[in-house]
Design an enzyme around this catalytic site. Structure first.
Site, PDB file in Angstrom:
ATOM      1  N   GLU A 267     -48.856  23.139  97.014  1.00 47.88           N
ATOM      2  CA  GLU A 267     -48.296  23.411  95.680  1.00 47.88           C
ATOM      3  C   GLU A 267     -49.253  22.861  94.643  1.00 47.88           C
ATOM      4  O   GLU A 267     -49.952  21.886  94.906  1.00 47.88           O
ATOM      5  CB  GLU A 267     -46.951  22.686  95.514  1.00 47.88           C
ATOM      6  N   LYS A 269     -50.413  20.541  91.875  1.00 42.41           N
ATOM      7  CA  LYS A 269     -49.968  19.221  91.435  1.00 42.41           C
ATOM      8  C   LYS A 269     -50.115  19.185  89.916  1.00 42.41           C
ATOM      9  O   LYS A 269     -51.203  18.970  89.390  1.00 42.41           O
ATOM     10  CB  LYS A 269     -50.801  18.103  92.070  1.00 42.41           C
ATOM     11  N   ARG A 274     -42.190  13.973  85.955  1.00 46.96           N
ATOM     12  CA  ARG A 274     -41.224  14.361  86.971  1.00 46.96           C
ATOM     13  C   ARG A 274     -39.817  14.206  86.406  1.00 46.96           C
ATOM     14  O   ARG A 274     -39.477  13.160  85.855  1.00 46.96           O
ATOM     15  CB  ARG A 274     -41.398  13.451  88.181  1.00 46.96           C
ATOM     16  N   ARG A 289     -38.824   9.618  86.531  1.00 49.47           N
ATOM     17  CA  ARG A 289     -39.222   9.127  87.850  1.00 49.47           C
ATOM     18  C   ARG A 289     -38.745   7.699  88.087  1.00 49.47           C
ATOM     19  O   ARG A 289     -38.419   7.319  89.206  1.00 49.47           O
ATOM     20  CB  ARG A 289     -40.731   9.217  87.939  1.00 49.47           C
ATOM     21  N   GLU A 319     -41.314  19.430  87.530  1.00 47.51           N
ATOM     22  CA  GLU A 319     -42.326  18.764  86.706  1.00 47.51           C
ATOM     23  C   GLU A 319     -42.283  19.436  85.330  1.00 47.51           C
ATOM     24  O   GLU A 319     -42.470  20.659  85.232  1.00 47.51           O
ATOM     25  CB  GLU A 319     -43.691  18.936  87.392  1.00 47.51           C
TER      26      GLU A 319
HETATM   27  P1  AMP Z   1     -48.917  10.447  91.610  1.00 49.23           P
HETATM   28  O1  AMP Z   1     -48.312  10.162  90.259  1.00 49.23           O
HETATM   29  O2  AMP Z   1     -50.401  10.659  91.541  1.00 49.23           O
HETATM   30  O3  AMP Z   1     -48.474   9.469  92.655  1.00 49.23           O
HETATM   31  O4  AMP Z   1     -48.311  11.859  92.089  1.00 49.23           O
HETATM   32  C1  AMP Z   1     -46.960  12.072  92.249  1.00 49.23           C
HETATM   33  C2  AMP Z   1     -46.404  12.802  91.054  1.00 49.23           C
HETATM   34  O5  AMP Z   1     -46.945  14.109  90.949  1.00 49.23           O
HETATM   35  C3  AMP Z   1     -44.920  13.082  91.168  1.00 49.23           C
HETATM   36  O6  AMP Z   1     -44.150  11.982  90.802  1.00 49.23           O
HETATM   37  C4  AMP Z   1     -44.715  14.258  90.233  1.00 49.23           C
HETATM   38  O7  AMP Z   1     -44.481  13.776  88.919  1.00 49.23           O
HETATM   39  C5  AMP Z   1     -46.063  14.926  90.215  1.00 49.23           C
HETATM   40  N1  AMP Z   1     -46.092  16.286  90.780  1.00 49.23           N
HETATM   41  C6  AMP Z   1     -46.797  17.309  90.252  1.00 49.23           C
HETATM   42  N2  AMP Z   1     -46.686  18.406  90.987  1.00 49.23           N
HETATM   43  C7  AMP Z   1     -45.871  18.110  92.035  1.00 49.23           C
HETATM   44  C8  AMP Z   1     -45.397  18.844  93.146  1.00 49.23           C
HETATM   45  N3  AMP Z   1     -45.761  20.103  93.371  1.00 49.23           N
HETATM   46  N4  AMP Z   1     -44.581  18.206  94.017  1.00 49.23           N
HETATM   47  C9  AMP Z   1     -44.238  16.912  93.827  1.00 49.23           C
HETATM   48  N5  AMP Z   1     -44.660  16.169  92.794  1.00 49.23           N
HETATM   49  C10 AMP Z   1     -45.480  16.750  91.900  1.00 49.23           C
END
Ligand code: AMP
Length: 605
Positions: A267, A269, A274, A289, A319
């Site tokens: 998917e 990112k 979130r 979040r 998101e």
């Molecule tokens: P990180 O902040 O780098 O740990 O990445 C996790 C965050 O990516 C999640 O908390 C979401 O806010 C965001 N996110 C973006 N796209 C997605 C997706 N396809 N699935 C899950 N989380 C996503």
């Protein structure tokens, strides 16, 4: 239950920061706690009245407490202020001043029934139940007029009545939100498991119950009254947030395939916020979040989304991403920060439009979906949520090999997103945990030294020159999952713009603490200590062994921690992240080892 038992316990907990000792004190306290008070005790230990997501505030200032002290305790404001200046904590200052004044050690004011509502003073003993009830009444007062202030003063006086100085101290800390025992949720769960099931291992079951409801008081009451069987039956509750599932990071497509197998979902990112969305009919509740209520920032979601839903009730994850309305392009996370304001939100909604990109469904038509596989959940999502210009499914492709991942990664980056999330097709949603069922592959991870880290701001240093009046440098920490602490890893003073320094100053000012929080592990000096509540993103050129910093202490070499070399703030203030989601010691150790390996491989070439 007598409040003095709780105050005694608080006193003991304040004297240590060792997790095992804290656990022991909690077990002793729980053993003395009747079942019908346990949830209140659990909230009070954390300095709250209800779980965070309910957003209950007492709205009591130091000034108001001083006025109440003058009026009802009859102690001179100046005496308190002199002690306060020495000690730095108003609760302790009042109780110390009182101790000197009252020979009996018990403060009891004659009740003037004309002035005070007798009911709230009508105490045979000072019980936890009564203290809680009065605190609750204060939290329910709305407005800031004189009338309300006077009512609050009466309530505060009634809280102090028939109290010993130690009780006054802790009641005041509860009122002001300055009770900081350093007891983390994990420690409370350890103690609950020991006290009510005699087995610390049961903590995992409690953790699950907590992960699906985010309400530790409810978990505590359930284990106390229904035992472990009650905990095993714990179900998702609509409008109680579910703790989010997190992803492990991988550095390359090859590493992803090694970890996740031969066919999985990729998917986009997206670089937004979130949002967990709970809907039943027209009622829509949004959680960030870190599980705060965020409806006020997104009136457009509240207004538009119910008509996209074809279910009686549902819990979704999406998101929210800032977009360029003309081109449909995704814009970076910082654009969303403009929506984090109290006033003129309508203007921000028009100036910073968003799209809402759904990627999961956790509950639908009264049924828990978290135990279903990714594939089944995605089907339910597409069946019950209709797309339009505002609401979308997050772009997804089933991929089988490196080329397919690379292709999709390129599309994703071109659309303005950060990289890919790779998800196993046959796995459930694991609330509140990080694991390899979901992997994140960010573009910059391919460049070894460009890895970004999410770190907790624990201390600040005042700036000089153009930065006078701001914090010019910040002290940062990782999250130590085993100890539940925040060990320091670096100071960062570059990468800030004037605007970001101002923004950080605004946010951090409400987090200044007089005493270093016991969960902060650092021997550095700082001009100010902050409550560990804010995460920011930094990049660095290298990770090195450090005699000063405490992150991953002893993990690589005895008596050495790890530190970041040339850290730089990336401009991302991750207000949406809980500090427990910050980069962990384990992640830093992995990065350190990865970097050693690359150096070694280069030398061999
Ligand atoms: P990180 O902040 O780098 O740990 O990445 C996790 C965050 O990516 C999640 O908390 C979401 O806010 C965001 N996110 C973006 N796209 C997605 C997706 N396809 N699935 C899950 N989380 C996503």
């Amino acid at each position: 239950m007598e409040f003095s038992i709780l105050a005694e316990s608080f006193n003991k907990m304040e004297s240590t920061r060792k997790r095992l000792e804290l656990t022991q004190f909690l077990v002793e306290l729980f053993e003395k706690t009747p079942h019908d008070v346990i949830s209140k005790i659990v909230y009070l230990i954390q300095g709250k009245l209800r779980p965070d997501f309910e957003g209950i505030e007492l709205g009591v200032s130091e000034k108001l407490v001083l006025r109440a002290a003058k009026k009802s305790l009859g102690i001179n404001e100046n005496d308190i202020i002199t002690t306060l200046n020495k000690i730095g904590d108003l609760g302790t200052a009042i109780s110390n001043t009182l101790e000197k004044k009252t020979q009996t050690g018990l403060f009891d004011f004659g009740i003037d029934s004309d002035t005070y509502d007798e009911a709230i003073f009508d105490t045979k003993a000072n019980t936890v139940e009564r203290i809680y009830e009065v605190l609750w009444s204060i939290s329910q007062l709305e407005g800031a007029g004189k009338n309300i202030q006077d009512k609050k003063i009466n309530f505060i006086s009634s809280l102090w009545n028939k109290s010993k100085p130690t009780e006054v101290k802790f009641v005041t800390k509860l009122l002001l939100g300055t009770l900081r025992l350093g007891v983390a949720e994990n420690t409370v769960m350890d103690a609950l498991a020991i006290a009510y099931s005699g087995n610390k291992e049961n903590r995992k079951k409690l953790q699950h119950a907590y992960n699906v409801t985010s309400d530790l008081g409810n978990v505590a009451e359930t284990i106390a009254t229904k035992g472990i069987e009650g905990i095993e039956k714990f179900e998702i509750i609509l409008f109680n947030p579910i703790r989010p599932m997190l992803a492990d990071r991988v550095k390359s497509e090859t590493e992803a395939i090694e970890k996740i197998g031969s066919e999985f979902a990729a998917e986009y990112k997206l670089d937004g916020e979130r949002v967990q969305i709970h809907i039943e009919g027209e009622k829509v509740v949004l959680f960030s979040r870190s599980l705060e209520r965020i409806e006020s920032y997104y009136p457009d979601i509240i207004e538009k989304i119910p008509k996209n839903i074809q279910a009686d009730n549902i819990i979704l994850e999406a998101e929210a991403v800032a977009i360029n309305e003309n081109t449909g392009e995704f814009l970076p996370f910082q654009e969303l920060m403009h929506r984090r304001r109290k006033y003129k939100i309508e203007k921000a909604v028009t100036e910073y439009p968003i799209s809402l990109n759904f990627f999961d469904v956790l509950y639908c038509n009264g049924k828990n979906c978290t135990e279903l596989s990714y594939k089944e959940r995605r089907e339910i999502l597409e069946k019950h949520v209709k797309e339009d210009g505002f609401a979308k499914y997050i772009p997804m492709n089933i991929v089988k090999n490196k080329n397919e991942i690379e292709d999709f990664m390129e599309n994703s980056i071109n659309a303005g997103s950060e990289g890919l999330m790779l998800k196993m097709l046959d796995k459930p949603y694991q609330a509140g945990s990080r694991g390899s069922h979901w992997l994140k592959l960010k573009r910059e991870y391919r460049n070894e030294l460009g890895d970004s880290l999410d770190l907790v701001v624990i201390g600040g240093y005042f700036g000089k020159g153009r930065r006078t009046g701001n914090y010019g440098t910040l002290l940062l920490a990782t999250y130590d999952e085993d100890e539940d602490t925040f060990p320091s890893i670096c100071k960062v003073g570059t990468g800030f713009t004037d605007e970001s320094l101002d923004q950080l100053y605004q946010i951090l000012n409400s987090k200044v603490s007089i005493k270093k929080n016991p969960r902060i592990i650092s021997e550095m000096e700082a001009d100010v200590w902050f409550e560990p509540e804010l995460v920011i993103e930094v990049v660095a050129s290298e990770i090195t062994l450090s005699p000063i910093h405490k992150a991953a202490m002893n993990a690589i070499r005895k008596d050495a921690g790890l530190a970041l070399r040339f850290p730089k703030f990336t401009g991302k203030i991750r207000v949406e992240k809980a500090v427990e989601d910050a980069s962990t010691n384990e992640e830093v150790i992995t990065l350190y080892k990865g970097q050693k390996k690359i150096a070694h491989d280069k030398n061999l070439m």
